[in-house]
Design a protein around this motif. Sequence first.
Motif, PDB file in Angstrom:
ATOM      1  N   UNK A   1       0.837  -1.196   0.000  1.00 48.01           N
ATOM      2  CA  UNK A   1       0.000   0.000   0.000  1.00 48.01           C
ATOM      3  C   UNK A   1       0.873   1.248   0.000  1.00 48.01           C
ATOM      4  N   UNK A   2       1.940   1.202   0.797  1.00 43.75           N
ATOM      5  CA  UNK A   2       2.828   2.358   0.920  1.00 43.75           C
ATOM      6  C   UNK A   2       4.254   1.874   1.127  1.00 43.75           C
ATOM      7  N   UNK A   3       5.116   2.236   0.186  1.00 41.21           N
ATOM      8  CA  UNK A   3       6.519   1.871   0.299  1.00 41.21           C
ATOM      9  C   UNK A   3       7.300   2.948   1.046  1.00 41.21           C
TER      10      UNK A   3
ATOM     11  N   UNK B   1      14.141   3.317   3.815  1.00 43.00           N
ATOM     12  CA  UNK B   1      14.182   3.590   5.254  1.00 43.00           C
ATOM     13  C   UNK B   1      12.761   3.697   5.784  1.00 43.00           C
ATOM     14  N   UNK B   2      12.485   3.034   6.895  1.00 43.05           N
ATOM     15  CA  UNK B   2      11.160   3.085   7.504  1.00 43.05           C
ATOM     16  C   UNK B   2      10.342   1.849   7.188  1.00 43.05           C
ATOM     17  N   UNK B   3       9.151   1.834   7.738  1.00 47.02           N
ATOM     18  CA  UNK B   3       8.256   0.695   7.560  1.00 47.02           C
ATOM     19  C   UNK B   3       7.379   0.873   6.330  1.00 47.02           C
ATOM     20  N   UNK B   4       7.120  -0.236   5.675  1.00 46.50           N
ATOM     21  CA  UNK B   4       6.175  -0.268   4.568  1.00 46.50           C
ATOM     22  C   UNK B   4       4.825  -0.695   5.124  1.00 46.50           C
ATOM     23  N   UNK B   5       3.759  -0.391   4.394  1.00 44.37           N
ATOM     24  CA  UNK B   5       2.419  -0.797   4.796  1.00 44.37           C
ATOM     25  C   UNK B   5       1.858  -1.723   3.722  1.00 44.37           C
TER      26      UNK B   5
ATOM     27  N   UNK C   1       4.176  -3.036   8.477  1.00 41.30           N
ATOM     28  CA  UNK C   1       2.823  -3.160   9.012  1.00 41.30           C
ATOM     29  C   UNK C   1       1.946  -3.850   7.968  1.00 41.30           C
ATOM     30  N   UNK C   2       1.121  -4.782   8.435  1.00 39.39           N
ATOM     31  CA  UNK C   2       0.206  -5.490   7.540  1.00 39.39           C
ATOM     32  C   UNK C   2      -1.214  -5.300   8.060  1.00 39.39           C
TER      33      UNK C   2
END
Length: 96
Positions: free
Chosen positions: A12-14, A19-23, A54-55
Amino acid sequence: MAYVTTNPPQLVSGTVGGVGSQVWSYRSTDAAIDVDTAGYITNGGNLGMRVGDVVIVTDTNDSPPDVRMMAVNSVSATAPGAVDLQDTVAADTDTD
């Protein structure tokens, strides 16, 4: 039921620069307790899932749908990279 690679989690969001979490979003008729089983998502590494992502898991078999947020706890170093999702980070609740 079991996970099938023809219905993978969708990014949904790279991240910018990695760097950082993907959704991710994952919709299935499987209950959250099944999706939470270590190795349920068998190809997460190949999809690009990483620890800390995050899922958003939606059980479409429930009415209304059961939506939960989980986090990637581990990704197997062996291809295709089975994923272990952490127990529910947050769950939806309708208190009215």
